[in-house]
Design a protein around this motif. Structure first.
Motif, PDB file in Angstrom:
ATOM      1  N   UNK A  17       0.807  -1.220   0.000  1.00  0.00           N
ATOM      2  CA  UNK A  17       0.000   0.000   0.000  1.00  0.00           C
ATOM      3  C   UNK A  17       0.835   1.262   0.000  1.00  0.00           C
ATOM      4  N   UNK A  18       2.049   1.189   0.535  1.00  0.00           N
ATOM      5  CA  UNK A  18       2.858   2.381   0.616  1.00  0.00           C
ATOM      6  C   UNK A  18       3.891   2.483  -0.474  1.00  0.00           C
ATOM      7  N   UNK A  19       4.849   1.544  -0.450  1.00  0.00           N
ATOM      8  CA  UNK A  19       5.980   1.625  -1.372  1.00  0.00           C
ATOM      9  C   UNK A  19       5.536   1.458  -2.818  1.00  0.00           C
ATOM     10  N   UNK A  20       4.637   0.515  -3.062  1.00  0.00           N
ATOM     11  CA  UNK A  20       4.244   0.240  -4.433  1.00  0.00           C
ATOM     12  C   UNK A  20       3.419   1.367  -5.037  1.00  0.00           C
ATOM     13  N   UNK A  21       2.865   2.230  -4.203  1.00  0.00           N
ATOM     14  CA  UNK A  21       2.097   3.348  -4.731  1.00  0.00           C
ATOM     15  C   UNK A  21       2.967   4.547  -5.042  1.00  0.00           C
ATOM     16  N   UNK A  22       4.274   4.437  -4.685  1.00  0.00           N
ATOM     17  CA  UNK A  22       5.158   5.583  -4.856  1.00  0.00           C
ATOM     18  C   UNK A  22       5.828   5.534  -6.215  1.00  0.00           C
ATOM     19  N   UNK A  23       5.078   5.398  -7.269  1.00  0.00           N
ATOM     20  CA  UNK A  23       5.644   5.456  -8.601  1.00  0.00           C
ATOM     21  C   UNK A  23       6.152   4.110  -9.086  1.00  0.00           C
ATOM     22  N   UNK A  24       6.668   4.102 -10.345  1.00  0.00           N
ATOM     23  CA  UNK A  24       7.114   2.856 -10.979  1.00  0.00           C
ATOM     24  C   UNK A  24       8.315   2.279 -10.250  1.00  0.00           C
ATOM     25  N   UNK A  25       9.247   3.135  -9.849  1.00  0.00           N
ATOM     26  CA  UNK A  25      10.438   2.671  -9.127  1.00  0.00           C
ATOM     27  C   UNK A  25      10.045   1.996  -7.828  1.00  0.00           C
ATOM     28  N   UNK A  26       9.140   2.606  -7.135  1.00  0.00           N
ATOM     29  CA  UNK A  26       8.672   2.032  -5.877  1.00  0.00           C
ATOM     30  C   UNK A  26       8.007   0.694  -6.103  1.00  0.00           C
ATOM     31  N   UNK A  27       7.238   0.598  -7.196  1.00  0.00           N
ATOM     32  CA  UNK A  27       6.553  -0.660  -7.533  1.00  0.00           C
ATOM     33  C   UNK A  27       7.570  -1.772  -7.754  1.00  0.00           C
ATOM     34  N   UNK A  28       8.623  -1.460  -8.562  1.00  0.00           N
ATOM     35  CA  UNK A  28       9.656  -2.450  -8.831  1.00  0.00           C
ATOM     36  C   UNK A  28      10.388  -2.826  -7.545  1.00  0.00           C
ATOM     37  N   UNK A  29      10.664  -1.806  -6.731  1.00  0.00           N
ATOM     38  CA  UNK A  29      11.411  -2.060  -5.498  1.00  0.00           C
ATOM     39  C   UNK A  29      10.584  -2.885  -4.527  1.00  0.00           C
TER      40      UNK A  29
END
Lengths: 173, 237
Positions: B186-198
């Motif tokens: 809910x947090x990291x993956x919502x922070x843009x494409x980089x966050x999604x990959x990370x």
């Protein structure tokens, strides 16, 4: 707000007496249902299998002892048969020996008998032959004598005379 | 990030509808799995029957390691149901958490301290019940002043401590797992494409770890249940 939610969790405010009750009731219902429909039958079949295995082991043990007994029996029978066969062979051998002896003895006596009879016959033949020769000689002598001393003596006298001589000759021999 | 709980007041009791839903779902899943697996029972087990027989033996071994089977056999079904229910509950929150209108609906029921403490209190209560039933009131009472009478207060505290640790251990493990999953997804993956990959790798790793933790916690709960039972029902410990 975040830390608050982390610490208090999803419980939120207030005392969730309903949740507690619901959880308890549901768990008891689940327990009862599973016992009736799943664990009970499963335990039953496991018990059944246990018994089955136990009885199978029992049966195997029994058949093993029976096989052992049979084997022992067979072994005894074989031993018996072997000794019996040994005895039979022994007997047959003995009998054969006896029979051989008998046959040999019989053959010996038979040959002895044949020899005896042959000897007897030979003796008789010889007797006959000597008698025949004696007669021949006598008649020949009579013939010769009658040729030598013609009419001096009658045939009967002559024969008597010659027989006497031959008798003498026979006794001297 | 913060989700509201759908609480309703009914007959003077607070019902968290999300808990009600998830308890029902977990119970239903356990029941359906168990039912389907034991429909075609055979002397030569196949497939799911093997699996359930393995679970039975597993729980049986847990009980046998704490008490003898003569007294422990009666707890077999309780242990089986507990371990299945808690395991399924732990797993339910892993694949997704459903929120609707900022309200968290789908989660592990065991990620709520109310649920786990209810189970723990039930177990401890049952242990007292069986303690009285199998040993008699006198023997049961004397257990509180053994080996020394001055330990009596500690014995009382122990009962509450047992309940609390049993419930909160399960709750803490599962809730922490869900929180971290929520943060990752809910947090990291919502922070843009980089966050999604990370977020992909840690999420995978953490989900795997949560499966492990969920299984271990189910096992521990069952184990400790039997340990507390054995404490109360066995004559020497």
């Amino acid at each position: 707000m975040l830390t608050n939610s982390l610490v208090l969790g999803a419980a939120g405010g207030g005392f969730n007496g309903g949740d507690i009750l619901y959880q308890l009731i549901m768990f008891i219902i689940l327990l009862a249902l599973l016992k009736k429909f799943a664990w009970g039958p499963l335990m039953g079949i496991m018990q059944q299998r246990e018994e089955h295995i136990a009885s199978e082991i029992q049966a195997a043990e029994e058949s093993r002892t029976e096989a052992k007994k049979l084997l022992e029996e067979q072994r005894n029978l074989l031993k018996e048969a072997r000794t019996e066969a040994q005895g039979l062979i022994e007997n047959a051998k003995k009998q054969g020996d006896v029979q051989r002896e008998e046959i040999i003895a019989a053959a010996r006596t038979e040959s002895e008998r044949i020899k005896e009879s042959a000897k007897l016959e030979i003796g008789q033949q010889k007797e006959q032959a000597v008698a025949a020769i004696r007669e021949q000689v006598a008649s020949l002598s009579v013939l010769i004598a009658s040729k030598v001393i013609e009419k001096e003596l009658s045939a009967a006298d002559q024969e008597k005379l010659i027989n006497e001589y031959i008798q003498e000759a026979g006794e001297k021999r | 990030m913060h989700h509201e709980a759908p609480i309703v007041d009914f007959l003077g009791l607070n019902f968290n509808l999300s808990n009600v839903l998830m308890i029902t779902v977990a119970s239903a899943v356990v029941f359906i799995i168990a039912l389907l697996s034991t429909r075609r029972l055979a002397m030569k087990p196949t497939g799911m029957q093997n699996f359930f027989e393995w679970i039975m033996d597993f729980v049986k071994n847990i009980i046998n390691s704490t008490m003898d089977w003569k007294t422990g056999g009666r707890f077999h079904i309780l242990g089986l149901t507990l371990i299945m229910y808690i395991f399924v509950s732990n797993m339910l929150g892993l694949p997704f958490a459903i929120t609707y209108d900022h309200t968290l609906w789908w989660k592990s029921p065991t990620a709520d301290p109310v649920i786990t403490l209810t189970l723990a209190a039930m177990v401890v209560g049952l242990s007292h019940y069986y303690g009285v039933k199998l040993k008699g009131v006198g023997e049961y009472g004397r257990d509180f002043i053994r080996p020394m009478p001055f330990l009596f207060p500690l014995k009382i505290i122990e009962e509450f401590a047992n309940t609390l640790t049993l419930g909160l251990r399960l709750y803490g493990n599962i809730y922490a797992g869900e929180i971290l999953l929520t943060l990752l997804v809910g947090g990291l993956a919502h922070a843009g494409v980089g966050g999604m990959l990370a977020a992909i790798l840690p999420t995978l790793v953490w989900q795997g770890f949560s499966i492990f933790v969920g299984s271990i916690q189910a096992f521990i709960f069952c184990m400790l249940t039997m340990v507390y039972m054995a404490h109360k029902v066995s004559h020497d410990h």
